[in-house]
Scaffold this motif. Structure first.
Motif, PDB file in Angstrom:
ATOM      1  N   UNK A  74     -18.661  -8.041  -1.077  1.00  6.78           N
ATOM      2  CA  UNK A  74     -17.385  -8.621  -1.462  1.00  6.78           C
ATOM      3  C   UNK A  74     -16.425  -7.484  -1.828  1.00  6.78           C
ATOM      4  N   UNK A  75     -15.131  -7.768  -1.768  1.00  9.61           N
ATOM      5  CA  UNK A  75     -14.125  -6.763  -2.104  1.00  9.61           C
ATOM      6  C   UNK A  75     -14.122  -6.500  -3.608  1.00  9.61           C
ATOM      7  N   UNK A  76     -13.734  -5.291  -3.972  1.00 11.22           N
ATOM      8  CA  UNK A  76     -13.588  -4.934  -5.377  1.00 11.22           C
ATOM      9  C   UNK A  76     -14.356  -3.680  -5.739  1.00 11.22           C
ATOM     10  N   UNK A  77     -14.203  -3.297  -7.014  1.00  9.10           N
ATOM     11  CA  UNK A  77     -14.867  -2.102  -7.518  1.00  9.10           C
ATOM     12  C   UNK A  77     -16.362  -2.358  -7.669  1.00  9.10           C
ATOM     13  N   UNK A  78     -17.167  -1.411  -7.166  1.00  5.79           N
ATOM     14  CA  UNK A  78     -18.627  -1.543  -7.188  1.00  5.79           C
ATOM     15  C   UNK A  78     -19.269  -0.333  -7.861  1.00  5.79           C
ATOM     16  N   UNK A  79     -20.356  -0.592  -8.555  1.00  5.13           N
ATOM     17  CA  UNK A  79     -21.239   0.461  -9.030  1.00  5.13           C
ATOM     18  C   UNK A  79     -22.305   0.594  -7.956  1.00  5.13           C
ATOM     19  N   UNK A  80     -22.581   1.813  -7.523  1.00  2.00           N
ATOM     20  CA  UNK A  80     -23.502   2.023  -6.416  1.00  2.00           C
ATOM     21  C   UNK A  80     -24.809   2.607  -6.945  1.00  2.00           C
ATOM     22  N   UNK A  81     -25.909   1.980  -6.567  1.00  4.60           N
ATOM     23  CA  UNK A  81     -27.251   2.395  -6.976  1.00  4.60           C
ATOM     24  C   UNK A  81     -28.006   2.825  -5.724  1.00  4.60           C
ATOM     25  N   UNK A  82     -28.547   4.045  -5.756  1.00 12.65           N
ATOM     26  CA  UNK A  82     -29.330   4.547  -4.625  1.00 12.65           C
ATOM     27  C   UNK A  82     -30.700   4.960  -5.142  1.00 12.65           C
ATOM     28  N   UNK A  83     -31.738   4.451  -4.490  1.00 14.64           N
ATOM     29  CA  UNK A  83     -33.109   4.782  -4.875  1.00 14.64           C
ATOM     30  C   UNK A  83     -33.872   5.306  -3.668  1.00 14.64           C
ATOM     31  N   UNK A  84     -34.840   6.173  -3.953  1.00 11.48           N
ATOM     32  CA  UNK A  84     -35.736   6.685  -2.915  1.00 11.48           C
ATOM     33  C   UNK A  84     -37.042   7.061  -3.604  1.00 11.48           C
ATOM     34  N   UNK A  85     -38.146   6.682  -3.005  1.00 17.49           N
ATOM     35  CA  UNK A  85     -39.447   6.964  -3.607  1.00 17.49           C
ATOM     36  C   UNK A  85     -40.306   7.796  -2.672  1.00 17.49           C
ATOM     37  N   UNK A  86     -41.281   8.475  -3.274  1.00 19.00           N
ATOM     38  CA  UNK A  86     -42.269   9.225  -2.496  1.00 19.00           C
ATOM     39  C   UNK A  86     -43.626   9.033  -3.147  1.00 19.00           C
TER      40      UNK A  86
END
Length: 139
Positions: A74-86
């Motif tokens: 959706x449009x608007x301000x977003x908080x972005x979360x990025x995850x990566x595991x090993x």
């Protein structure tokens, strides 16, 4: 009996017209895509989530593959979360059922500022390009 059949048919027809909140109730979403790098290299694999900063709209999520992602938000301000595991070499965790074998343990290898305590933001537009690049550092 004929009256009951007519009444049932009328109720079914009316229910199909009213529905349970048809497509017009769905939030409008826009294509979002971009790149994710870690120390200048494409992030091999991970997950990305665009969370509504106000908490009013649903989150949107996608997979990062070879440093690229695409999703609809959706449009608007977003908080972005990025995850990566090993995998953690030599460590395992017990499976969910007693007869399941242990599985390799994994750990989050991106700094918390990109996931648990994210500082990443994006402003998804209802017009124009929604391409965002996130250049992460491992510290």
């Amino acid at each position: 009996m004929k009256l009951v059949s007519c009444l049932l048919l009328t109720v079914c027809f009316t229910g199909s017209l009213v529905g349970c909140g048809g497509a017009s109730d769905a939030p409008v979403t826009y294509p979002v895509s971009g790149k994710v790098t870690l120390d200048g290299e494409p992030l091999p694999a991970g997950d990305i989530i665009f969370r509504d900063a106000s908490g009013k709209a649903a989150s949107a999520a996608g997979k990062v593959e070879d440093g690229e992602y695409s999703l609809k938000a959706t449009a608007g301000k977003k908080l972005v979360v990025i995850t990566a595991t090993k995998e953690i070499p030599g460590k395992t965790v017990v499976g969910g059922a007693p007869d399941e074998p242990p599985v390799p343990a994994v750990e989050q290898y991106l700094p918390a500022e990109y996931n648990e305590k994210t500082t990443l933001e994006a402003d998804v537009s209802d017009s124009g390009s929604n391409e965002f690049t996130f250049e992460l550092k491992s510290k």
